[in-house]
Design an enzyme around this catalytic site. Structure first.
Site, mmCIF file in Angstrom:
data_model
loop_
_atom_site.group_PDB
_atom_site.id
_atom_site.type_symbol
_atom_site.label_atom_id
_atom_site.label_comp_id
_atom_site.label_asym_id
_atom_site.label_seq_id
_atom_site.Cartn_x
_atom_site.Cartn_y
_atom_site.Cartn_z
ATOM 1 N N GLY A 34 25.266 39.487 -44.305
ATOM 2 C CA GLY A 34 25.182 38.653 -43.107
ATOM 3 C C GLY A 34 24.187 37.520 -43.243
ATOM 4 C CG HIS A 40 27.076 34.300 -47.481
ATOM 5 N ND1 HIS A 40 25.933 33.895 -46.855
ATOM 6 C CD2 HIS A 40 26.728 35.380 -48.231
ATOM 7 C CE1 HIS A 40 24.929 34.704 -47.176
ATOM 8 N NE2 HIS A 40 25.378 35.612 -48.029
ATOM 9 C CD GLN A 64 21.452 45.616 -51.215
ATOM 10 O OE1 GLN A 64 22.568 46.121 -51.117
ATOM 11 N NE2 GLN A 64 21.276 44.345 -51.547
ATOM 12 N N GLY A 152 28.667 36.029 -55.954
ATOM 13 C CA GLY A 152 28.035 34.767 -56.333
ATOM 14 C C GLY A 152 27.239 34.871 -57.624
ATOM 15 C CE LYS A 154 19.821 32.597 -54.460
ATOM 16 N NZ LYS A 154 19.614 33.731 -53.627
ATOM 17 C CB SER A 191 20.280 35.420 -45.919
ATOM 18 O OG SER A 191 21.634 35.460 -46.286
ATOM 19 N NE ARG A 192 14.839 38.390 -49.101
ATOM 20 C CZ ARG A 192 15.762 39.145 -49.663
ATOM 21 N NH1 ARG A 192 16.746 38.587 -50.322
ATOM 22 N NH2 ARG A 192 15.724 40.462 -49.567
HETATM 23 P P1 AMP Z 1 24.036 38.579 -49.726
HETATM 24 O O1 AMP Z 1 24.506 38.469 -48.327
HETATM 25 O O2 AMP Z 1 22.767 37.843 -49.999
HETATM 26 O O3 AMP Z 1 24.045 39.993 -50.226
HETATM 27 O O4 AMP Z 1 25.110 37.804 -50.616
HETATM 28 C C1 AMP Z 1 26.474 38.111 -50.549
HETATM 29 C C2 AMP Z 1 27.184 37.380 -51.663
HETATM 30 O O5 AMP Z 1 26.999 35.978 -51.515
HETATM 31 C C3 AMP Z 1 26.640 37.745 -53.052
HETATM 32 O O6 AMP Z 1 27.731 37.891 -53.951
HETATM 33 C C4 AMP Z 1 25.781 36.557 -53.394
HETATM 34 O O7 AMP Z 1 25.649 36.339 -54.783
HETATM 35 C C5 AMP Z 1 26.557 35.426 -52.732
HETATM 36 N N1 AMP Z 1 25.678 34.287 -52.503
HETATM 37 C C6 AMP Z 1 24.458 34.284 -51.918
HETATM 38 N N2 AMP Z 1 23.917 33.042 -51.943
HETATM 39 C C7 AMP Z 1 24.824 32.242 -52.554
HETATM 40 C C8 AMP Z 1 24.849 30.862 -52.899
HETATM 41 N N3 AMP Z 1 23.827 30.059 -52.620
HETATM 42 N N4 AMP Z 1 25.950 30.379 -53.526
HETATM 43 C C9 AMP Z 1 26.994 31.196 -53.832
HETATM 44 N N5 AMP Z 1 27.024 32.511 -53.535
HETATM 45 C C10 AMP Z 1 25.955 33.032 -52.914
#
Ligand code: AMP
Length: 289
Positions: A34, A40, A64, A152, A154, A191-192
């Site tokens: 989220g 995302h 995690q 991602g 990322k 998100s941070r």
């Molecule tokens: P998270 O909500 O942070 O767990 O991320 C969910 C998915 O979004 C993960 O596969 C991340 O690698 C991807 N993601 C997060 N930030 C980015 C970004 N800046 N560009 C592309 N994908 C991202």
């Protein structure tokens, strides 16, 4: 116009929505925690372009987080998230509770051989993090049963470990890795980032700038060790505190003996910007280039 998005709050509701798709349609899946941003949304758009139905889950996975205050401070913005997903043409948003994901408790039963993959980089500084990531992604894949999984770049170590898990457990899902979306400044979207102090945020482009410099230095023949030392020094500025900057093999994330003989090299970094921990990476040498 964006189509109407469906919300599944439980596994039962999700399976009801997907019942007619299983075995007939390509299901694309984007797991998230989220607080969604355009990074995302880019994963959702990739899924929409490759699959018939796109599911996005929003679940802040407690297993995690190795730091309770990080879990507590994690931003939760469901109403705004649903708008972003609808605008990206996502079909279903799945918002399970902890009791849906871990009905018998959060202790992991998953047996995975990761070798040194989860011991380096993030694994070194966030012990147990990838055990929790693998546990939740396995559980979510068992629930959603997607044709394709979109993650991602990322989180380089994360997708590498998940690909390993898919191969090892022979999970019938194809992993698609999507490029990093960045702000105009070069700062990787995260998100941070909303928690970054305004003044610190302006200077957070130092991560991407340093990664780009690392690429130049590698091209000039500098050794991974020299590049790492250069980068760690570059981060020694007020309000910033680097945890690591490593130039490693893109295949197994391990240190590199001879950079000129390896065709897949990535630089990965984690830096504290004020009280926010940022991670970023850049592929310095690619086998596909
Ligand atoms: P998270 O909500 O942070 O767990 O991320 C969910 C998915 O979004 C993960 O596969 C991340 O690698 C991807 N993601 C997060 N930030 C980015 C970004 N800046 N560009 C592309 N994908 C991202």
């Amino acid at each position: 116009m964006a189509k109407k998005i469906k919300i599944a709050k439980t596994i039962e509701q999700l399976h009801k929505l997907l019942a007619s798709a299983y075995g007939k349609k390509k299901i694309g899946y984007v797991p998230t925690m989220g607080a969604l941003h355009d990074g995302h949304a880019s994963l959702i758009r990739q899924s929409v372009s490759k699959c018939d139905i796109t599911v996005c889950s929003i679940f802040v996975n407690p297993t995690q987080f190795n730091d309770a205050s990080d879990l507590e401070k994690y931003p939760r913005t469901l109403a705004a998230d649903v708008k972003i997903l609808a605008a990206a043409n996502c079909d279903i948003v799945f918002t399970p509770g902890v009791e849906d994901i871990y009905p018998s408790g959060t202790k992991s039963q998953l047996k995975l051989r990761l070798g040194k993959l989860d011991k380096v980089l993030e694994g070194e500084f966030r012990p147990g993090h990838f055990k929790g990531v693998a546990q939740v992604v396995k559980r979510l894949l068992d629930i959603v049963k997607p044709t394709m999984l979109f993650m991602g770049q990322k989180d380089f170590q994360q997708f590498t470990i998940i690909q390993h898990m898919i191969d090892q457990l022979k999970i019938p899902t194809e992993l698609v890795v999507c490029p990093i979306k960045r702000e105009k400044s070069g700062l990787a979207m995260s998100s941070r980032n909303v928690r970054l102090d305004k003044d610190i945020k302006v200077r957070s482009d130092i991560l991407y700038k340093t990664l780009l410099e690392a690429k130049e230095l590698l091209n000039l023949g500098y050794s991974p060790k020299k590049i790492e030392a250069y980068a760690m020094k570059a981060f020694k500025i007020p309000d910033f505190k680097p945890e690591y900057f490593r130039v490693v093999s893109g295949y197994d994330l391990q240190p590199i003996k001879n950079a000129s003989k390896l065709d897949y090299i990535v630089a990965c970094t984690a830096v504290w910007a004020g009280d926010v921990r940022l991670i970023d990476n850049l592929i310095l040498k690619s086998p596909n280039a």
